[in-house]
Design an enzyme around this catalytic site. Structure first.
Site, mmCIF file in Angstrom:
data_model
loop_
_atom_site.group_PDB
_atom_site.id
_atom_site.type_symbol
_atom_site.label_atom_id
_atom_site.label_comp_id
_atom_site.label_asym_id
_atom_site.label_seq_id
_atom_site.Cartn_x
_atom_site.Cartn_y
_atom_site.Cartn_z
ATOM 1 N N HIS A 17 0.790 -1.233 0.000
ATOM 2 C CA HIS A 17 0.000 0.000 0.000
ATOM 3 C C HIS A 17 0.823 1.285 0.000
ATOM 4 C CE1 HIS A 17 0.347 0.198 4.475
ATOM 5 N NE2 HIS A 17 0.154 1.486 4.288
ATOM 6 N N GLU A 42 3.554 5.237 -3.256
ATOM 7 C CA GLU A 42 3.674 6.545 -2.627
ATOM 8 C C GLU A 42 5.111 6.853 -2.218
ATOM 9 O OE1 GLU A 42 0.414 7.293 0.078
ATOM 10 O OE2 GLU A 42 1.829 8.199 1.496
ATOM 11 N N ASP A 43 5.809 5.863 -1.698
ATOM 12 C CA ASP A 43 7.083 6.138 -1.026
ATOM 13 C C ASP A 43 8.313 5.512 -1.672
ATOM 14 O OD1 ASP A 43 5.761 7.580 0.914
ATOM 15 O OD2 ASP A 43 5.492 5.864 2.245
HETATM 16 MN MN MN Z 1 0.699 3.328 5.393
#
Ligand code: MN
Length: 718
Positions: A96, A100-101
């Site tokens: 998840h 994003e990262d």
């Molecule tokens: Mn998270």
């Protein structure tokens, strides 16, 4: 038996495990075990691959706590696995934060794990601050909710993500902790509740409670610690219940389910002190729906049921899938235990909500569909639980929200709609008596007054919220402590503006009724030609004018034009009770020189009827005492308007009006401005029999504690 507790334990075990780099099988062992417990035939290959990608891409990243970043997606996935989420959710959950990262792209996730996993990961991926600035958070939530509309599993992952972040919030700066806890309280907890995910909701509530109300949290923890140190009388009651059910040949598990911290806190606020049975409830689990009612029958036969506590959430399920029977029974020793009765399936749905329902794209009954989900969906033809009505409505209005701020404000408001808050209301005069009021979120001091006092809430003149003076329209928050400052009954009433502050039907209806009655009174009295002694809702400020005051000037009728009333051309009725305002009864509209008779009504006012009026006969027959009333030429005397500057305190209005009455002056109207910096200005228009009494009256008013000045108004009040 607490799922929350076992989640915590497993969460900790995962975090304390050996470095994932060297111990790949160990790292997902807990997840795999939890997953297999719910889905024995699950294929773990996707999970293993997702773990390898997540671990390698997050490698070198650490959380604020210093732990390797991978511990976070692992813990989130474990939470979901424990609740019985299916494999696709767990796969997406491991990944998840990758898009994003890390360097991993959404395309890569789609290519390696398929469209569904890609959709879920995309759904929970935050929008960049670089692109959205301050709007990033609201826009991220908007995006997430839209994605949830197509696949509710997006929100399952988000909730578990937030739970782990809340568990590890301690490393953040206090301001940041509070900000995150507030968003959790305002948005995530209501979403968890609506999606029926009780296990996540209760733990989130306790974590937010600890951050937002640290003192109450500590006090509650202390109470629970003390309780746990002693013997639990619920254990004895549970044993009796087991015996009764064995005797009746009903197979059932009887468990003691401790209340979570916030629940203990609320129960304590509601009941004042908690008894030893109040720290938990009995949970009775059975196989079939019909067994629930069989258990109930035995309980209500062999123990003393508290019928007011009985609720059937099986026949009438809550909006969020929850089903159970609730009751409370007393044993022979008079100890009362709250009891929940449900089937194992209901229990699982109560704990895990939509997460227990499995893949929303799979038709119920299709092979491989989650058995619990199947049963729940097929049960009673209720609407698709993965696409509930509130979500449909939310998705509809959000598409019209013009900007992120509007969306964010409306979202919290919408989610607050059927959320309940508890405020703790102390009677200022009473010996520290505290009552818990359960109000819909968004309720104000006005709502609280009517919830606490019924129609007597009309007399509200001021409020303290958490010790500080607050405007009557102040919106209350969960856990607020509240003091309602009430005028003596009958000396004050609501203004039309209160409708803007009233959220609860109880308050709105009471206020409307009052205002309508006042308007009608004004018309009738005027039509009868008698001097209008009408209740007059305040036009400008709150708190309002006294309802039973005698307006010499034109009464302001809400929603209508001001109309002139001829002052003092006609005799007015006065009662044989000094200072009591008199209203002319609407049933018989007495006019001079009718013989009149009065009855004391609400808070010392007197209603004057014609002597022959049937109401008089009825009220006399009912034992109501009459009060002498006569017509009087009210041409004498003078009117004066005074400002009293005071330090705000409870009962100030009551004390001032009492001092005024003691000097023989009649209150024509009164206004109290909202307090500022603990100072408050009261404006009274008074009628004196003799202008010469004024200096003595003003002295008497100055002697009321808290009053530091009384001056004449330079121009009379309208
Ligand atoms: Mn998270």
């Amino acid at each position: 038996m607490s799922a929350v507790r076992s989640l915590r334990k497993l969460g900790r075990a995962a975090l304390l495990g050996p470095s994932p780099r060297h111990a790949l099988p160990d790292a997902i062992e807990h997840v795999a075990k939890a997953h297999r417990a719910h889905h024995p035939g699950a294929d773990l290959d996707a999970l293993r691959r997702a773990y390898v990608l997540a671990e390698s891409s997050h490698r070198g990243q650490t959380r604020k706590s210093g732990e390797p970043y991978i511990t976070h997606p692992l813990a989130v996935t474990l939470i979901l696995a424990e609740l019985g989420a299916e494999t696709t959710t767990l796969t997406a959950s491991l990944l998840h934060d990758t898009v994003e990262d890390t360097e991993v792209t959404l395309e890569q996730v789609r290519a390696e794990f398929g469209e569904e996993v890609g959709y879920l990961v995309d759904g929970v991926t935050k929008l960049e601050k670089v692109d959205y600035g301050a709007a990033a958070e609201p826009e991220t939530f908007r995006k997430m909710l839209v994605a949830t509309g197509n696949d509710v599993r997006v929100m399952s992952i988000k909730l578990a993500d937030r739970l782990h972040n809340m568990r590890t919030l301690g490393v953040m700066r206090p301001e940041k902790q509070a900000r995150i806890a507030r968003v959790t309280r305002d948005v995530l907890i209501p979403l968890a509740e609506r999606l029926g995910v009780q296990a996540l909701k209760t733990e989130l509530e306790d974590l937010a409670f600890a951050v937002l109300h640290p003192e109450e949290y500590t006090r509650t923890r202390e109470l629970i610690r003390e309780h746990n140190a002693g013997a639990d009388p619920l254990a004895g009651i549970a044993e009796s219940v087991r015996a009764v059910l064995r005797e009746a040949d009903i197979a059932a598990e009887v468990l003691i389910r401790p209340r979570h911290f916030l629940s203990v806190h609320r129960a304590r606020a509601k009941r004042g002190e908690l008894g030893p049975c109040d720290f938990g409830r009995l949970l009775i689990l059975v196989a079939e729906n019909a067994d629930c009612y069989a258990v109930l029958g035995e309980l209500h036969t062999c123990f003393t049921p508290m019928m007011s506590e009985f609720k059937d959430f099986i026949a009438v399920p809550k909006f969020n899938l929850y089903q159970s029977l609730h009751t409370a029974v007393a044993d022979t020793g008079g100890r009362v235990a709250e009891v929940l009765v449900r089937t194992h399936r209901m229990h699982r749905v109560a704990e895990a909500g939509v997460i227990a329902l499995g893949d929303p794209h799979r038709a119920p009954g299709a092979s491989g569909a989650d058995p619990a989900g199947e049963a729940a969906a097929a049960d009673d033809g209720r609407a698709d639980p993965t696409r509930p009505g509130w979500l449909e409505r939310l998705l509809e209005w959000q598409s019209h929200a013009p900007d992120p701020d509007t969306f964010w404000a409306e979202l919290r408001d919408d989610l607050a709609q059927d959320r309940e808050i508890t405020v703790f209301c102390t009677d200022p005069g009473g010996p520290g008596r505290t009552a818990a009021l359960h109000l819909p979120a968004g309720a104000t001091c006005v709502d609280a007054a009517y919830a606490r006092y019924g129609a007597a809430g009309h007399a509200l003149v001021g409020a303290r919220v958490d010790g500080r003076l607050a405007a009557l329209g102040t919106v209350l928050s969960d856990g607020d402590s509240l003091q309602l400052l009430m005028a003596p009954e009958g000396t004050s009433g609501p203004s039309p503006q209160w409708l803007e502050h009233a959220r609860t039907p109880t308050a709105r209806i009471a206020i409307r009724t009052w205002i309508d009655a006042c308007a009608e009174d004004g018309e009738r009295s005027e039509g009868a030609g008698g001097q209008a002694r009408t209740a007059r809702p305040a036009a400008a400020r709150e708190p309002a004018l006294p309802p039973a005051a005698v307006p010499d000037g034109p009464p302001a009728v809400p929603g209508g034009p001001r109309r002139a009333v001829q002052p003092r051309q006609r005799p007015a009725a006065v009662a044989g009770m000094p200072g009591a305002p008199v209203r002319l009864a609407r049933c018989c509209t007495p006019v001079p020189p009718d013989a009149v008779v009065g009855f004391a009504v609400r808070g010392g006012a007197v209603t004057a009827h014609r002597e022959g009026c049937p109401t008089v006969a009825r009220m006399t027959a009912a034992g109501r005492e009459t009060v002498a009333v006569r017509w009087q030429d009210s041409g004498a005397g003078c009117r004066v308007t005074l400002h009293a500057e005071s330090l705000s305190r409870p009962h100030l209005l009551a004390d001032l009006t009492e001092a005024i009455a003691a000097e023989g002056a009649a209150v024509v109207s009164a206004e109290v401005e909202p307090p500022r910096e603990h100072r408050v200005r009261h404006t009274y228009t008074l009628r004196l029999e003799d202008a010469g009494e004024l200096p003595r009256l003003m002295r008497a008013m100055r002697e009321v504690p808290g009053v530091y000045d009384v001056v004449r108004a330079t121009s009379p009040q309208p």
